[in-house]
Design a protein around this motif. Structure first.
Motif, PDB file in Angstrom:
ATOM      1  N   PRO A 148      44.794  57.061  60.443  1.00 16.64           N
ATOM      2  CA  PRO A 148      43.572  56.425  60.953  1.00 16.64           C
ATOM      3  C   PRO A 148      43.513  56.396  62.473  1.00 16.64           C
ATOM      4  O   PRO A 148      42.446  56.605  63.061  1.00 16.64           O
ATOM      5  CB  PRO A 148      43.654  55.017  60.356  1.00 16.64           C
ATOM      6  CG  PRO A 148      44.447  55.176  59.098  1.00 16.64           C
ATOM      7  CD  PRO A 148      45.467  56.230  59.429  1.00 16.64           C
ATOM      8  N   ALA A 149      44.652  56.136  63.135  1.00 16.98           N
ATOM      9  CA  ALA A 149      44.662  56.090  64.598  1.00 16.98           C
ATOM     10  C   ALA A 149      44.274  57.442  65.195  1.00 16.98           C
ATOM     11  O   ALA A 149      43.521  57.512  66.171  1.00 16.98           O
ATOM     12  CB  ALA A 149      46.035  55.657  65.104  1.00 16.98           C
ATOM     13  N   THR A 150      44.780  58.529  64.605  1.00 15.96           N
ATOM     14  CA  THR A 150      44.446  59.864  65.095  1.00 15.96           C
ATOM     15  C   THR A 150      42.969  60.162  64.909  1.00 15.96           C
ATOM     16  O   THR A 150      42.312  60.725  65.798  1.00 15.96           O
ATOM     17  CB  THR A 150      45.303  60.916  64.361  1.00 15.96           C
ATOM     18  OG1 THR A 150      46.690  60.665  64.625  1.00 15.96           O
ATOM     19  CG2 THR A 150      44.955  62.316  64.833  1.00 15.96           C
ATOM     20  N   GLN A 151      42.425  59.783  63.761  1.00 15.69           N
ATOM     21  CA  GLN A 151      41.002  60.019  63.504  1.00 15.69           C
ATOM     22  C   GLN A 151      40.132  59.228  64.470  1.00 15.69           C
ATOM     23  O   GLN A 151      39.125  59.745  64.987  1.00 15.69           O
ATOM     24  CB  GLN A 151      40.681  59.635  62.065  1.00 15.69           C
ATOM     25  CG  GLN A 151      41.374  60.511  61.034  1.00 15.69           C
ATOM     26  CD  GLN A 151      40.962  60.169  59.609  1.00 15.69           C
ATOM     27  OE1 GLN A 151      39.778  60.202  59.277  1.00 15.69           O
ATOM     28  NE2 GLN A 151      41.925  59.831  58.761  1.00 15.69           N
ATOM     29  N   VAL A 152      40.509  57.990  64.720  1.00 14.87           N
ATOM     30  CA  VAL A 152      39.730  57.152  65.629  1.00 14.87           C
ATOM     31  C   VAL A 152      39.786  57.704  67.044  1.00 14.87           C
ATOM     32  O   VAL A 152      38.758  57.809  67.740  1.00 14.87           O
ATOM     33  CB  VAL A 152      40.237  55.694  65.583  1.00 14.87           C
ATOM     34  CG1 VAL A 152      39.714  54.895  66.762  1.00 14.87           C
ATOM     35  CG2 VAL A 152      39.830  55.039  64.273  1.00 14.87           C
ATOM     36  N   ARG A 153      40.975  58.081  67.518  1.00 14.45           N
ATOM     37  CA  ARG A 153      41.102  58.603  68.881  1.00 14.45           C
ATOM     38  C   ARG A 153      40.302  59.895  69.053  1.00 14.45           C
ATOM     39  O   ARG A 153      39.663  60.106  70.089  1.00 14.45           O
ATOM     40  CB  ARG A 153      42.576  58.823  69.210  1.00 14.45           C
ATOM     41  CG  ARG A 153      43.382  57.540  69.364  1.00 14.45           C
ATOM     42  CD  ARG A 153      44.773  57.811  69.903  1.00 14.45           C
ATOM     43  NE  ARG A 153      45.536  56.588  70.033  1.00 14.45           N
ATOM     44  CZ  ARG A 153      46.582  56.264  69.266  1.00 14.45           C
ATOM     45  NH1 ARG A 153      46.982  57.100  68.311  1.00 14.45           N
ATOM     46  NH2 ARG A 153      47.224  55.124  69.434  1.00 14.45           N
ATOM     47  N   ALA A 154      40.337  60.760  68.033  1.00 10.78           N
ATOM     48  CA  ALA A 154      39.574  62.010  68.109  1.00 10.78           C
ATOM     49  C   ALA A 154      38.078  61.730  68.166  1.00 10.78           C
ATOM     50  O   ALA A 154      37.337  62.400  68.901  1.00 10.78           O
ATOM     51  CB  ALA A 154      39.906  62.895  66.907  1.00 10.78           C
ATOM     52  N   ALA A 155      37.618  60.733  67.437  1.00 11.46           N
ATOM     53  CA  ALA A 155      36.199  60.381  67.443  1.00 11.46           C
ATOM     54  C   ALA A 155      35.776  59.811  68.795  1.00 11.46           C
ATOM     55  O   ALA A 155      34.675  60.097  69.284  1.00 11.46           O
ATOM     56  CB  ALA A 155      35.910  59.378  66.322  1.00 11.46           C
ATOM     57  N   ILE A 156      36.647  59.005  69.396  1.00  9.84           N
ATOM     58  CA  ILE A 156      36.349  58.435  70.721  1.00  9.84           C
ATOM     59  C   ILE A 156      36.199  59.556  71.746  1.00  9.84           C
ATOM     60  O   ILE A 156      35.262  59.570  72.553  1.00  9.84           O
ATOM     61  CB  ILE A 156      37.468  57.461  71.145  1.00  9.84           C
ATOM     62  CG1 ILE A 156      37.469  56.228  70.229  1.00  9.84           C
ATOM     63  CG2 ILE A 156      37.293  57.034  72.599  1.00  9.84           C
ATOM     64  CD1 ILE A 156      38.719  55.376  70.366  1.00  9.84           C
ATOM     65  N   VAL A 157      37.115  60.516  71.718  1.00 11.65           N
ATOM     66  CA  VAL A 157      37.074  61.642  72.653  1.00 11.65           C
ATOM     67  C   VAL A 157      35.808  62.462  72.443  1.00 11.65           C
ATOM     68  O   VAL A 157      35.135  62.868  73.400  1.00 11.65           O
ATOM     69  CB  VAL A 157      38.332  62.519  72.488  1.00 11.65           C
ATOM     70  CG1 VAL A 157      38.187  63.817  73.280  1.00 11.65           C
ATOM     71  CG2 VAL A 157      39.580  61.766  72.940  1.00 11.65           C
ATOM     72  N   ALA A 158      35.442  62.715  71.170  1.00  5.61           N
ATOM     73  CA  ALA A 158      34.268  63.532  70.871  1.00  5.61           C
ATOM     74  C   ALA A 158      32.986  62.874  71.356  1.00  5.61           C
ATOM     75  O   ALA A 158      32.098  63.532  71.909  1.00  5.61           O
ATOM     76  CB  ALA A 158      34.191  63.801  69.365  1.00  5.61           C
ATOM     77  N   THR A 159      32.875  61.568  71.182  1.00  3.80           N
ATOM     78  CA  THR A 159      31.674  60.854  71.628  1.00  3.80           C
ATOM     79  C   THR A 159      31.591  60.839  73.148  1.00  3.80           C
ATOM     80  O   THR A 159      30.511  61.037  73.721  1.00  3.80           O
ATOM     81  CB  THR A 159      31.668  59.420  71.068  1.00  3.80           C
ATOM     82  OG1 THR A 159      31.618  59.479  69.642  1.00  3.80           O
ATOM     83  CG2 THR A 159      30.465  58.635  71.566  1.00  3.80           C
ATOM     84  N   ALA A 160      32.718  60.605  73.812  1.00  2.12           N
ATOM     85  CA  ALA A 160      32.723  60.592  75.274  1.00  2.12           C
ATOM     86  C   ALA A 160      32.392  61.970  75.833  1.00  2.12           C
ATOM     87  O   ALA A 160      31.638  62.088  76.812  1.00  2.12           O
ATOM     88  CB  ALA A 160      34.071  60.116  75.785  1.00  2.12           C
ATOM     89  N   ALA A 161      32.922  63.020  75.228  1.00  2.00           N
ATOM     90  CA  ALA A 161      32.707  64.375  75.728  1.00  2.00           C
ATOM     91  C   ALA A 161      31.276  64.836  75.536  1.00  2.00           C
ATOM     92  O   ALA A 161      30.799  65.725  76.253  1.00  2.00           O
ATOM     93  CB  ALA A 161      33.664  65.344  75.034  1.00  2.00           C
ATOM     94  N   ALA A 162      30.550  64.232  74.591  1.00  3.35           N
ATOM     95  CA  ALA A 162      29.175  64.655  74.305  1.00  3.35           C
ATOM     96  C   ALA A 162      28.219  64.334  75.439  1.00  3.35           C
ATOM     97  O   ALA A 162      27.183  64.984  75.589  1.00  3.35           O
ATOM     98  CB  ALA A 162      28.691  64.001  73.007  1.00  3.35           C
ATOM     99  N   GLY A 163      28.537  63.319  76.236  1.00  2.00           N
ATOM    100  CA  GLY A 163      27.663  62.943  77.341  1.00  2.00           C
ATOM    101  C   GLY A 163      26.798  61.744  77.024  1.00  2.00           C
ATOM    102  O   GLY A 163      27.135  60.942  76.146  1.00  2.00           O
ATOM    103  N   PRO A 164      25.657  61.586  77.720  1.00  3.56           N
ATOM    104  CA  PRO A 164      24.832  60.383  77.544  1.00  3.56           C
ATOM    105  C   PRO A 164      24.319  60.241  76.112  1.00  3.56           C
ATOM    106  O   PRO A 164      23.876  61.215  75.503  1.00  3.56           O
ATOM    107  CB  PRO A 164      23.670  60.607  78.523  1.00  3.56           C
ATOM    108  CG  PRO A 164      24.142  61.649  79.483  1.00  3.56           C
ATOM    109  CD  PRO A 164      25.089  62.508  78.721  1.00  3.56           C
ATOM    110  N   SER A 165      24.381  59.020  75.590  1.00  2.00           N
ATOM    111  CA  SER A 165      23.921  58.730  74.232  1.00  2.00           C
ATOM    112  C   SER A 165      23.039  57.490  74.243  1.00  2.00           C
ATOM    113  O   SER A 165      23.204  56.596  75.078  1.00  2.00           O
ATOM    114  CB  SER A 165      25.114  58.490  73.300  1.00  2.00           C
ATOM    115  OG  SER A 165      25.986  59.597  73.279  1.00  2.00           O
TER     116      SER A 165
END
Length: 271
Positions: free
Chosen positions: A27-44
């Motif tokens: 779960p920690a790996t999945q959460v960290r990957a999701a945080i990185v993906a959202t941040a990398a996407a730019g403005p939301s």
């Protein structure tokens, strides 16, 4: 019959052994990957919901706007009871606020008729005004976009709560704890005082958070910050939730024109 069954059994054993070599993603790996993906996407696009409870009273907080974790910028319009809509913009380490007409009489003489007021965000967080103004910063007076970067310091003991709906999407709810001693800026002389102040207010170096992930991206994060009673005062509990939509598709956050902004940083005590 035996000759036919034996190869099938051997194949089943081999397949079972091969499938056992790949361990599931934590779960920690999945959460960290999701945080990185959202941040990398730019403005939301983001919506804000929360409440502050103090001395038996609850103050609701709602709003919406744009959050850009990659640029550590935010532009939020918050609906504050008895005050009206307050627009707050975090860009380049500053907090700019566009106050509603109902507040113009309070600060009119100070701001000289300018529609925006501005303060140094880190200096505000270090000052005694950081806690009472915390609701404007989504939980603390810190930039909410910067706070998302703090999720990098989430501990490994993240647990999966289960499937839930977030803004009409199928998501997975996780619960974890952020180690404030490991958040970005915890050791930076410029931002460490703000982190230390939050730790002293919480009387803890950890901050529980709830996170929701959909399609490999962070779509919601919620936290409750409880500040124990100081002296004869009452404890304060602030719960806030950020829900992301149109991830990466929102416009960039832009600071208001400098000639429309009155800098009030000089009124804050030196921290």
């Amino acid at each position: 019959m035996t000759r036919r069954v034996l190869p099938v059994l051997l194949l089943a054993v081999l397949l079972a052994g091969c499938s056992g070599t790949s361990s599931p993603v934590s779960p920690a790996t999945q959460v960290r990957a999701a945080i990185v993906a959202t941040a990398a996407a730019g403005p939301s696009r983001v919506s804000v919901e929360g409440r502050t409870a103090v001395a038996g009273q609850e103050i609701p907080l709602q709003g919406d706007g744009v959050l850009d974790p990659r640029a550590q910028a935010a532009d939020l319009t918050l609906r504050v009871p008895s005050l009206g809509d307050v627009r707050v913009v975090f860009v380049g380490g500053r907090l700019d606020a566009q106050l509603p007409p109902s507040a113009s009489g309070l600060v009119g003489l100070v701001v000289g008729g300018k529609p925006w007021v501005s303060v140094d965000a880190d200096r505000l967080a270090r000052s005694s005004y950081g806690a009472p103004l915390g609701a404007l910063g989504v939980g603390t007076s810190q930039n909410p976009a910067r706070q998302l970067a703090w999720l990098d310091a989430i501990r490994d003991d993240v647990r999966e709560v289960g499937p839930e709906q977030v803004a009409g999407r199928d998501a997975t709810h996780y619960a974890g704890v952020v180690d404030l001693d490991r958040v970005p800026g915890a050791q930076d002389p410029a931002t460490r005082p703000a982190v230390d102040l939050l730790k002293s207010q919480l009387r803890s170096s950890t901050l529980p958070v709830d996170l929701w992930v959909a399609d490999g991206r962070l779509v919601k994060v919620a936290q409750t910050v409880t500040v124990p009673a100081q002296g004869t005062g009452a404890p304060t509990s602030t719960t806030t939730a950020l829900t992301f939509t149109d991830i990466g598709g929102a416009p960039a956050v832009v600071a208001p024109p400098a000639d429309q902004v009155a800098d009030l940083s000089g009124f804050l005590p030196a921290g």
